[in-house]
Design a protein around this motif. Structure first.
Motif, PDB file in Angstrom:
ATOM      1  N   CYS A 142       0.852  -1.192   0.000  1.00 34.06           N
ATOM      2  CA  CYS A 142       0.000   0.000   0.000  1.00 34.06           C
ATOM      3  C   CYS A 142       0.889   1.244   0.000  1.00 34.06           C
ATOM      4  N   PRO A 143       0.342   2.442  -0.135  1.00 34.66           N
ATOM      5  CA  PRO A 143       1.179   3.659  -0.166  1.00 34.66           C
ATOM      6  C   PRO A 143       2.013   3.885   1.074  1.00 34.66           C
ATOM      7  N   GLN A 144       1.713   3.202   2.182  1.00 35.75           N
ATOM      8  CA  GLN A 144       2.512   3.338   3.397  1.00 35.75           C
ATOM      9  C   GLN A 144       3.438   2.150   3.637  1.00 35.75           C
ATOM     10  N   PRO A 195      -6.585   2.868  10.213  1.00 33.94           N
ATOM     11  CA  PRO A 195      -6.611   2.558   8.780  1.00 33.94           C
ATOM     12  C   PRO A 195      -6.412   3.799   7.924  1.00 33.94           C
ATOM     13  N   HIS A 196      -5.859   3.594   6.750  1.00 35.46           N
ATOM     14  CA  HIS A 196      -5.612   4.685   5.808  1.00 35.46           C
ATOM     15  C   HIS A 196      -6.130   4.273   4.436  1.00 35.46           C
ATOM     16  N   PRO A 197      -6.456   5.227   3.573  1.00 38.32           N
ATOM     17  CA  PRO A 197      -7.046   4.905   2.266  1.00 38.32           C
ATOM     18  C   PRO A 197      -6.091   4.114   1.375  1.00 38.32           C
ATOM     19  N   VAL A 198      -6.676   3.231   0.589  1.00 38.07           N
ATOM     20  CA  VAL A 198      -5.920   2.434  -0.382  1.00 38.07           C
ATOM     21  C   VAL A 198      -6.844   2.120  -1.546  1.00 38.07           C
ATOM     22  N   SER A 199      -6.276   1.997  -2.727  1.00 35.63           N
ATOM     23  CA  SER A 199      -7.038   1.651  -3.922  1.00 35.63           C
ATOM     24  C   SER A 199      -6.161   0.806  -4.842  1.00 35.63           C
ATOM     25  N   LEU A 200      -6.772   0.266  -5.872  1.00 34.49           N
ATOM     26  CA  LEU A 200      -6.021  -0.567  -6.806  1.00 34.49           C
ATOM     27  C   LEU A 200      -4.963   0.237  -7.547  1.00 34.49           C
ATOM     28  N   LYS A 201      -5.239   1.510  -7.800  1.00 32.70           N
ATOM     29  CA  LYS A 201      -4.289   2.330  -8.555  1.00 32.70           C
ATOM     30  C   LYS A 201      -3.064   2.687  -7.717  1.00 32.70           C
ATOM     31  N   THR A 202      -3.210   2.747  -6.412  1.00 35.84           N
ATOM     32  CA  THR A 202      -2.095   3.166  -5.558  1.00 35.84           C
ATOM     33  C   THR A 202      -1.243   1.998  -5.081  1.00 35.84           C
ATOM     34  N   LEU A 203      -1.589   0.774  -5.424  1.00 34.45           N
ATOM     35  CA  LEU A 203      -0.789  -0.384  -4.994  1.00 34.45           C
ATOM     36  C   LEU A 203       0.556  -0.402  -5.712  1.00 34.45           C
ATOM     37  N   TYR A 254      -6.718  -7.686  -3.237  1.00 29.56           N
ATOM     38  CA  TYR A 254      -7.860  -7.513  -4.134  1.00 29.56           C
ATOM     39  C   TYR A 254      -9.153  -7.975  -3.461  1.00 29.56           C
ATOM     40  N   GLU A 255      -9.087  -9.114  -2.779  1.00 31.80           N
ATOM     41  CA  GLU A 255     -10.278  -9.609  -2.083  1.00 31.80           C
ATOM     42  C   GLU A 255     -10.723  -8.651  -0.985  1.00 31.80           C
ATOM     43  N   SER A 256      -9.761  -8.086  -0.253  1.00 39.47           N
ATOM     44  CA  SER A 256     -10.099  -7.139   0.801  1.00 39.47           C
ATOM     45  C   SER A 256     -10.771  -5.891   0.235  1.00 39.47           C
ATOM     46  N   ILE A 257     -10.217  -5.341  -0.835  1.00 38.57           N
ATOM     47  CA  ILE A 257     -10.798  -4.141  -1.445  1.00 38.57           C
ATOM     48  C   ILE A 257     -12.187  -4.436  -2.012  1.00 38.57           C
ATOM     49  N   LEU A 258     -12.338  -5.601  -2.647  1.00 39.52           N
ATOM     50  CA  LEU A 258     -13.641  -5.965  -3.212  1.00 39.52           C
ATOM     51  C   LEU A 258     -14.683  -6.142  -2.108  1.00 39.52           C
ATOM     52  N   ALA A 259     -14.298  -6.802  -1.015  1.00 43.47           N
ATOM     53  CA  ALA A 259     -15.239  -6.982   0.098  1.00 43.47           C
ATOM     54  C   ALA A 259     -15.638  -5.639   0.712  1.00 43.47           C
ATOM     55  N   GLN A 260     -14.682  -4.724   0.840  1.00 42.48           N
ATOM     56  CA  GLN A 260     -15.007  -3.404   1.381  1.00 42.48           C
ATOM     57  C   GLN A 260     -15.953  -2.639   0.455  1.00 42.48           C
ATOM     58  N   LYS A 261     -15.748  -2.750  -0.861  1.00 39.50           N
ATOM     59  CA  LYS A 261     -16.640  -2.071  -1.801  1.00 39.50           C
ATOM     60  C   LYS A 261     -18.055  -2.633  -1.713  1.00 39.50           C
ATOM     61  N   GLN A 262     -18.178  -3.935  -1.574  1.00 38.87           N
ATOM     62  CA  GLN A 262     -19.510  -4.530  -1.422  1.00 38.87           C
ATOM     63  C   GLN A 262     -20.170  -4.070  -0.131  1.00 38.87           C
ATOM     64  N   THR A 263     -19.386  -3.977   0.937  1.00 42.26           N
ATOM     65  CA  THR A 263     -19.939  -3.480   2.200  1.00 42.26           C
ATOM     66  C   THR A 263     -20.382  -2.030   2.085  1.00 42.26           C
ATOM     67  N   ILE A 315     -21.631   7.836   5.420  1.00 38.10           N
ATOM     68  CA  ILE A 315     -20.816   6.640   5.609  1.00 38.10           C
ATOM     69  C   ILE A 315     -19.483   6.811   4.895  1.00 38.10           C
ATOM     70  N   GLN A 316     -18.513   5.974   5.272  1.00 36.64           N
ATOM     71  CA  GLN A 316     -17.187   6.002   4.666  1.00 36.64           C
ATOM     72  C   GLN A 316     -17.227   5.288   3.323  1.00 36.64           C
ATOM     73  N   THR A 317     -16.889   5.977   2.257  1.00 34.55           N
ATOM     74  CA  THR A 317     -16.957   5.408   0.911  1.00 34.55           C
ATOM     75  C   THR A 317     -15.589   5.059   0.355  1.00 34.55           C
ATOM     76  N   GLN A 318     -14.532   5.169   1.145  1.00 33.73           N
ATOM     77  CA  GLN A 318     -13.175   4.906   0.682  1.00 33.73           C
ATOM     78  C   GLN A 318     -12.698   3.572   1.248  1.00 33.73           C
ATOM     79  N   THR A 319     -12.097   2.735   0.384  1.00 34.01           N
ATOM     80  CA  THR A 319     -11.522   1.480   0.861  1.00 34.01           C
ATOM     81  C   THR A 319     -10.271   1.778   1.684  1.00 34.01           C
ATOM     82  N   MET A 320     -10.071   1.013   2.751  1.00 35.44           N
ATOM     83  CA  MET A 320      -9.013   1.296   3.706  1.00 35.44           C
ATOM     84  C   MET A 320      -8.072   0.104   3.849  1.00 35.44           C
ATOM     85  N   CYS A 321      -6.820   0.407   4.189  1.00 38.70           N
ATOM     86  CA  CYS A 321      -5.828  -0.606   4.545  1.00 38.70           C
ATOM     87  C   CYS A 321      -5.855  -0.778   6.055  1.00 38.70           C
TER      88      CYS A 321
END
Length: 312
Positions: free
Chosen positions: A55-57, A210-218, A67-76, A198-204
């Motif tokens: 992640c960026p940190q 936790p801090h924001p993370v996305s597929l583009k920043t990996l 990928y599974e973590s980010i996908l699960a967070q987006k579904q939530t 609600i929080q709309t950003q996927t987090m690490c």
């Protein structure tokens, strides 16, 4: 025996085994080397990272796990958004029903006033007063209408609030169980402006905050291995074996992992990666130092505490 019976576990009359066997008081234990994650382990599955990304940190994880973590967070997040929309719609419908009830109450009161004997007399007086007036009311008609509309809205809100309080008093008089969820202060009616977004950003979630993370920043991490077994990694500059006691960093642009000593000697001075000669800025050097060991105290979580309720 100890002088104070409530502090009886703080005396030397108890052996080490007896003190450990008692479930009383706060117990401290320093975590050892085996209690920390390995430097090349995924923080999600705790196994050696396969196709590692960071992640960026600089928190390392398997690409599949991340990928599974980010996908699960987006579904939530989508599910919470749907629930929030349903809640807002329910609250709006409830507010409309309350306003409709208040409007009906106001109409009933108006009809009672107009149909009464006193109401007819007042109406005749108002009509006579209007006929006697000679001033021009055309210029003030719009202002009066706005004032009347604002007054009606305020009166409608006050009536709705009064009806809601009356209903709540009736319910309280019938129900004596004060511990019910509907009777708590948090169960009061809420409107749109009182609901938090609600929080709309996927987090690490590798750390406490936790801090924001996305597929583009990996960042695709590229370790250099000592042999074909790919069990041990090494620094490509000094060829030191990486471990939990060694600090190292990853280059954001190319993903190569270099120990911090070589980073200070080569990368920061030349502004280029030691392996691929890619241009490196200071912000592109991300620290990936592991948790460390209990002896080195390289982590803020080097001590564990356990406590229990006394005499339970």
């Amino acid at each position: 025996m100890p002088r104070h019976s409530k502090n009886n576990t703080a005396s030397s009359v108890f052996t080490y085994h007896e003190t450990k066997s008692l479930d009383y008081g706060t117990k401290k234990h320093r975590l050892g080397r085996d209690s920390f994650r390995e430097y090349n382990a995924c923080f999600l599955c705790l196994q050696t990272a396969r196709d590692p990304v960071a992640c960026p940190q600089g928190h390392l994880a398997c690409r599949e796990c991340m990928y599974e973590s980010i996908l699960a967070q987006k579904q939530t997040i989508k599910r919470e958004q749907r629930l929030l929309e349903q809640k807002l719609q329910t609250l709006e419908e409830k507010k409309e029903r309350e306003q409709e009830e208040a409007r009906q109450v106001m109409l009933d009161q108006f009809e009672k006033t107009q149909t009464s004997m006193l109401g007819n007399r007042k109406r005749q007086q108002r009509e006579q007063k209007k006929e006697d007036e000679t001033t021009d009311e055309s210029t003030n008609a719009g202002i009066k209408r706005k004032i009347q509309d604002a007054t009606d809205e305020d009166q409608l809100e006050r009536t709705a609030k009064r009806l809601a309080e009356e209903k709540a008093d009736k319910v309280k008089s019938k129900v004596t169980s004060f511990w019910l969820p509907t009777m708590t202060p948090e169960a009061e009616k809420q409107y749109k402006d009182e609901i938090k977004p609600i929080q709309t950003q996927t987090m690490c979630t590798a750390v406490k905050k936790p801090h924001p993370v996305s597929l583009k920043t990996l960042i695709e991490v590229k370790f250099q291995y000592e042999d074909d077994t790919k069990k041990k990694c090494q620094c490509p500059a000094c060829l030191k074996t990486l471990s939990n006691s060694l600090k190292f960093s990853v280059m954001r642009s190319c993903g190569h992992v270099i120990c911090n000593t070589c980073v200070n000697m080569f990368v920061k001075k030349t502004k280029r990666c030691y392996v691929c000669e890619a241009k490196i800025k200071s912000k592109d050097i991300i620290d990936m130092s592991p948790e460390g060991t209990g002896f080195a105290s390289g982590s803020s979580l080097a001590e564990a505490k356990k406590w229990d309720v006394a005499f339970q």
